[in-house]
Motif scaffolding. Structure first.
Motif, short mmCIF file in Angstrom:
data_model
loop_
_atom_site.label_atom_id
_atom_site.label_comp_id
_atom_site.label_asym_id
_atom_site.label_seq_id
_atom_site.Cartn_x
_atom_site.Cartn_y
_atom_site.Cartn_z
N THR A 8 0.84 -1.04 -0.25
CA THR A 8 -0.22 0.16 -0.23
C THR A 8 0.40 1.24 0.04
N ASP A 9 1.98 1.35 0.34
CA ASP A 9 3.22 2.08 0.55
C ASP A 9 3.40 2.23 -0.56
N LEU A 10 2.61 2.12 -2.09
CA LEU A 10 2.80 2.17 -4.02
C LEU A 10 1.91 3.62 -4.04
N VAL A 11 0.97 3.79 -3.15
CA VAL A 11 0.41 4.46 -3.46
C VAL A 11 0.98 6.32 -3.94
N GLY A 12 1.73 6.10 -2.75
CA GLY A 12 1.95 8.12 -2.67
C GLY A 12 3.08 8.29 -3.66
N LEU A 13 3.19 7.33 -4.13
CA LEU A 13 4.52 7.27 -5.31
C LEU A 13 4.52 8.56 -6.62
N SER A 14 5.68 8.77 -6.97
CA SER A 14 5.41 9.04 -8.51
C SER A 14 5.37 8.16 -9.52
N ASP A 15 4.79 8.71 -10.29
CA ASP A 15 5.05 7.91 -11.24
C ASP A 15 5.95 6.60 -12.03
N ASP A 16 7.60 7.47 -12.38
CA ASP A 16 8.72 6.35 -12.39
C ASP A 16 8.89 6.05 -10.63
N GLU A 17 8.71 6.39 -10.13
CA GLU A 17 9.11 5.30 -9.02
C GLU A 17 7.44 4.40 -8.78
N LEU A 18 6.24 3.98 -9.16
CA LEU A 18 5.11 3.44 -8.56
C LEU A 18 5.61 2.24 -10.07
N PHE A 19 6.10 2.92 -11.28
CA PHE A 19 6.51 2.25 -12.42
C PHE A 19 7.24 1.04 -11.67
N ALA A 20 9.18 2.15 -10.81
CA ALA A 20 10.19 0.85 -10.91
C ALA A 20 9.83 -0.31 -10.05
N GLU A 21 9.04 -0.51 -8.84
CA GLU A 21 8.57 -0.89 -8.13
C GLU A 21 7.92 -1.99 -8.35
N LEU A 22 6.70 -1.05 -9.05
CA LEU A 22 5.80 -2.88 -9.57
C LEU A 22 6.70 -3.39 -10.80
N ALA A 23 7.37 -2.62 -11.79
CA ALA A 23 8.97 -3.66 -12.42
C ALA A 23 9.05 -4.42 -11.71
N ALA A 24 10.09 -4.28 -10.28
CA ALA A 24 10.53 -5.28 -9.81
C ALA A 24 9.98 -6.41 -8.92
N GLY A 25 8.94 -5.99 -8.20
CA GLY A 25 7.36 -6.67 -7.85
C GLY A 25 6.79 -8.02 -9.19
N LEU A 26 7.14 -7.46 -10.51
CA LEU A 26 6.76 -8.73 -11.93
C LEU A 26 8.07 -9.15 -11.59
N ASP A 27 8.82 -9.17 -11.83
CA ASP A 27 10.03 -8.90 -11.18
C ASP A 27 10.45 -10.94 -11.01
N ARG A 28 10.15 -9.67 -9.44
CA ARG A 28 9.81 -11.34 -8.23
C ARG A 28 9.13 -12.28 -8.15
#
Length: 122
Positions: A8-28
């Motif tokens: 749920t911490d992803l909500v406050g991220l900028s677009d670039d940060e959000l998509f970087a975290e999502l990409a890392a999560g998808l890989d994992r």
């Protein structure tokens, strides 16, 4: 690295940060699913527990779809993203996502009808 309990911490991220975290999560998630399915395949000839491991792998794979939907949430509607992200840790939501991946639906309305039938009645 995406921590599942901090989803749920992803909500406050900028677009670039959000998509970087999502990409890392998808890989994992993809790595975890492949490992679980591989392990299930190895023990299948000797243990009925392989089916349990495969079921866990399906639930993990549903996390992949939940993250994809998070990326598709309109960035102008933070509330939609905030309501969606907890599904990452909810067994029922992951189970519905896993089942939905097998449904052949022609329209969004048809998909919504199937999903509504799987949700508990209130």
């Amino acid at each position: 690295m995406l921590r599942s309990k901090a989803i749920t911490d992803l909500v406050g991220l900028s677009d670039d940060e959000l998509f970087a975290e999502l990409a890392a999560g998808l890989d994992r998630v993809a790595e975890d699913v492949l490992r679980l399915q591989c392990d299930a395949g190895h023990i299948a000839p000797i243990s009925p527990s392989a089916r349990i491991l495969s079921t866990i792998a399906e639930e993990e794979a549903a996390k992949f779809l939940i993250l994809i939907d998070a990326a598709r949430c309109p960035r102008t509607r933070q509330r939609a993203l905030a309501e969606h992200l907890p599904k990452f840790n909810q067994h029922l939501a992951k189970g519905i996502y896993a089942q939905a991946s097998w449904w052949n639906t022609a329209t969004f309305g048809e998909l919504r009808g199937y999903v509504d039938r799987e949700r508990p009645k209130r």
